[in-house]
Design an enzyme around this catalytic site. Structure first.
Site, PDB file in Angstrom:
ATOM      1  N   ASP A  94       0.839  -1.197   0.000  1.00 27.78           N
ATOM      2  CA  ASP A  94       0.000   0.000   0.000  1.00 27.78           C
ATOM      3  C   ASP A  94       0.877   1.251   0.000  1.00 27.78           C
ATOM      4  OD1 ASP A  94      -2.558   1.193  -0.010  1.00 27.78           O
ATOM      5  OD2 ASP A  94      -2.400   1.617   2.132  1.00 27.78           O
ATOM      6  N   ASP A 128       2.957   1.310  -3.839  1.00 27.13           N
ATOM      7  CA  ASP A 128       2.275   1.831  -5.038  1.00 27.13           C
ATOM      8  C   ASP A 128       2.433   3.343  -5.157  1.00 27.13           C
ATOM      9  OD1 ASP A 128       0.581   2.555  -2.987  1.00 27.13           O
ATOM     10  OD2 ASP A 128      -1.198   1.598  -3.804  1.00 27.13           O
ATOM     11  N   GLY A 129       2.341   4.039  -4.024  1.00 27.08           N
ATOM     12  CA  GLY A 129       2.504   5.490  -4.045  1.00 27.08           C
ATOM     13  C   GLY A 129       3.932   5.889  -4.398  1.00 27.08           C
ATOM     14  N   ARG A 169       5.178   8.105  -7.645  1.00 27.09           N
ATOM     15  CA  ARG A 169       5.972   9.331  -7.541  1.00 27.09           C
ATOM     16  C   ARG A 169       7.251   9.229  -8.366  1.00 27.09           C
ATOM     17  NH1 ARG A 169       4.057   8.860  -2.268  1.00 27.09           N
ATOM     18  NH2 ARG A 169       5.941   7.756  -1.586  1.00 27.09           N
ATOM     19  N   SER A 177      -1.938   9.753 -10.640  1.00 30.03           N
ATOM     20  CA  SER A 177      -3.122  10.167 -11.391  1.00 30.03           C
ATOM     21  C   SER A 177      -4.363  10.093 -10.512  1.00 30.03           C
ATOM     22  CB  SER A 177      -3.314   9.254 -12.611  1.00 30.03           C
ATOM     23  OG  SER A 177      -3.589   7.921 -12.187  1.00 30.03           O
ATOM     24  N   ASP A 222      -6.702   3.309  -5.347  1.00 33.66           N
ATOM     25  CA  ASP A 222      -6.024   3.085  -4.070  1.00 33.66           C
ATOM     26  C   ASP A 222      -6.990   3.235  -2.909  1.00 33.66           C
ATOM     27  OD1 ASP A 222      -3.734   2.623  -2.414  1.00 33.66           O
ATOM     28  OD2 ASP A 222      -3.662   4.763  -1.998  1.00 33.66           O
ATOM     29  N   ASP A 262      -8.547   0.156  -0.615  1.00 38.89           N
ATOM     30  CA  ASP A 262      -8.322   0.194   0.834  1.00 38.89           C
ATOM     31  C   ASP A 262      -9.602  -0.144   1.590  1.00 38.89           C
ATOM     32  OD1 ASP A 262      -5.674   0.826   0.588  1.00 38.89           O
ATOM     33  OD2 ASP A 262      -5.898   2.956   1.106  1.00 38.89           O
TER      34      ASP A 262
END
Length: 202
Positions: A72, A75-76, A80, A86, A93, A97
């Site tokens: 989790d 992915d961020g 980046r 996007s 996301d 969650d």
């Protein structure tokens, strides 16, 4: 509360993000991996009612939940690093969650690892915490970091307390029962904090 820790780990996460980005797989792919692991965690918790021992189910579910939390964050970081952040990714996301939380609480209830009523309370409070942030931000109020128990904290409580080798009789008296109760309380406090914070800014 974990946002400060995330900030301190930012350089490390960027390196990990670069590593995962080098596979050529998108941030949305890793978001899906996180969801799949959370679904597996829910199934592991539920397995306590289908022959697996309560403690074994709690430990396996907790490990899968922690690994899901790792992805989790990945992915961020990938988004980046690749500059592919996007609105679609943010939506997936957030939605994934919530699906993960629902499945985890259902798994705990089905597995008899906590009282179903407490599971409903914990899930309800958790979803309300997320709703207040979404609604507040739609009105222009930023709530990131507001409250003692965001999603990451709540999932950590479930995963880590589940590792405690305490199985009561019946199973509802075990460690996950207390974990769900603590999550319910923490989420309830966070809900109040966010309502107050939003009301002051509107």
């Amino acid at each position: 509360m974990l946002n400060k820790l995330r900030d301190s780990l930012q350089p490390t996460m960027e390196k990990l993000g670069s590593g995962f980005a080098s596979t050529g797989l998108s941030a949305n792919f890793w978001t899906g991996v996180g969801l799949a692991l959370a679904l597996a965690a829910g199934a592991a918790y539920a397995s306590a009612s289908f022959g697996a021992g309560a403690y074994v189910a709690a430990v396996i579910g907790g490990v899968l939940l922690l690994v899901s939390g790792f992805f989790d964050m990945i992915d961020g970081a990938v988004a980046r690093v690749t500059k592919q952040a996007s609105k679609k990714g943010a939506f997936l996301d957030s939605s994934f969650d919530k699906i993960a939380e629902v499945v985890v609480f259902i798994g705990i209830a089905v597995g008899g690892l906590a009282n179903p009523v407490w599971c409903m309370v914990g899930l309800g409070m958790s979803l309300l915490v997320s709703y207040t942030r979404a609604r507040a931000e739609s009105l222009g109020v930023e709530l990131k970091g507001i409250g003692i128990g965001e999603r990451a904290e709540r999932m950590l409580i479930l995963a880590i307390i589940g590792f405690i080798p305490f199985d009561g009789t019946p199973a509802n008296d075990g460690a996950l029962e207390w974990a769900v109760i603590i999550v319910s309380i923490v989420a309830g406090i966070t809900l109040v904090q966010r309502i107050v914070a939003t009301a002051k800014k509107l």
